[in-house]
Motif scaffolding. Sequence first.
Motif, mmCIF file in Angstrom:
data_model
loop_
_atom_site.group_PDB
_atom_site.id
_atom_site.type_symbol
_atom_site.label_atom_id
_atom_site.label_comp_id
_atom_site.label_asym_id
_atom_site.label_seq_id
_atom_site.Cartn_x
_atom_site.Cartn_y
_atom_site.Cartn_z
ATOM 1 N N GLU A 161 60.429 -11.714 16.070
ATOM 2 C CA GLU A 161 61.147 -10.716 16.853
ATOM 3 C C GLU A 161 60.471 -9.353 16.736
ATOM 4 O OE1 GLU A 161 63.565 -11.055 18.930
ATOM 5 O OE2 GLU A 161 63.840 -13.196 18.542
ATOM 6 N N HIS A 163 61.188 -6.372 16.197
ATOM 7 C CA HIS A 163 62.228 -5.435 15.776
ATOM 8 C C HIS A 163 61.568 -4.245 15.085
ATOM 9 C CE1 HIS A 163 66.457 -4.494 15.005
ATOM 10 N NE2 HIS A 163 66.028 -3.945 13.896
ATOM 11 N N THR A 194 69.387 -19.044 16.753
ATOM 12 C CA THR A 194 69.344 -18.126 17.892
ATOM 13 C C THR A 194 70.745 -17.604 18.180
ATOM 14 O OG1 THR A 194 69.636 -19.919 19.491
ATOM 15 C CG2 THR A 194 67.366 -19.290 18.935
ATOM 16 N N THR A 196 72.833 -14.838 21.225
ATOM 17 C CA THR A 196 72.725 -14.114 22.486
ATOM 18 C C THR A 196 73.394 -12.759 22.349
ATOM 19 O OG1 THR A 196 72.736 -16.176 23.752
ATOM 20 C CG2 THR A 196 73.226 -14.149 24.947
ATOM 21 N N THR A 198 74.432 -9.254 24.398
ATOM 22 C CA THR A 198 74.634 -8.673 25.717
ATOM 23 C C THR A 198 74.679 -7.159 25.593
ATOM 24 O OG1 THR A 198 75.898 -10.604 26.434
ATOM 25 C CG2 THR A 198 76.114 -8.597 27.744
ATOM 26 N N ARG A 203 71.364 -9.804 29.072
ATOM 27 C CA ARG A 203 71.517 -10.698 27.937
ATOM 28 C C ARG A 203 70.151 -11.023 27.343
ATOM 29 N NH1 ARG A 203 75.249 -15.651 29.600
ATOM 30 N NH2 ARG A 203 75.342 -15.869 27.326
ATOM 31 N N THR A 204 70.092 -11.000 26.016
ATOM 32 C CA THR A 204 68.854 -11.281 25.306
ATOM 33 C C THR A 204 69.124 -12.326 24.235
ATOM 34 O OG1 THR A 204 68.103 -8.997 25.624
ATOM 35 C CG2 THR A 204 66.985 -10.286 23.917
ATOM 36 N N LEU A 206 67.996 -13.720 20.727
ATOM 37 C CA LEU A 206 67.271 -13.297 19.539
ATOM 38 C C LEU A 206 67.221 -14.437 18.531
ATOM 39 C CD1 LEU A 206 68.804 -9.734 19.046
ATOM 40 C CD2 LEU A 206 66.663 -10.346 20.195
#
Length: 217
Positions: A161, A163, A194, A196, A198, A203-204, A206
Amino acid sequence: MVAAEVVSVPEEHSGREFGPAYWEERYRAAPAGAGAEASLYLRETAGDLPPGTALDAGCGEGADTVWLAARGWRVTAADVSPTALDRARGRAARVLGPEAARRIAWVRADLTDWTPPAGGFALVTSHYVHAPGGTAALVRRLAAAVAPGGTLLVVGHHHTEPHGSLPHARVTAADLAASLGPAGGWEVTTGTRTRTVTARGGRTILRDAVLTGRRRL
């Protein structure tokens, strides 16, 4: 364990990235109520556990802490940000009422070097704590706080990710497990999960690195 006021722990790392100043600014800039639901990983892990003593390390605005206290846990909730702790206390008062809220002790602490009481908790949970220099030392301190027969839950941003730019903001499940050292004292489950999210941009999905461990008796 049921102190009403915030206990302050000395801050020595305010100059570090992801240190106290960063987190305080982040919470002040964000609207209250972000992350209003308790972690799915916590609900899965602790949903069937008998209530006891718990440590929520990096409690933020208190969603996980309140979820635990509502189920009868006596919770020590630690975070470095005064704003986060103030919001968490307010949430606890609104959701739980005064009697249940007294099950929570609020501790202002920098998890970079704070050491919780050894063997003091039936459950230790920590989500997305960014430890300068890596997570190994933090995970070892959290693991040492788990009582025999108790449970450890650590969740981090998966290493794939994007981040931020700092490597210690990302981790693998194998890294988390290796932080515990020899596996003889633990029954450990690790994996990549995983979720989700919003937000205004849509929506992603991760990815998270998740470690669940039970300390052997």
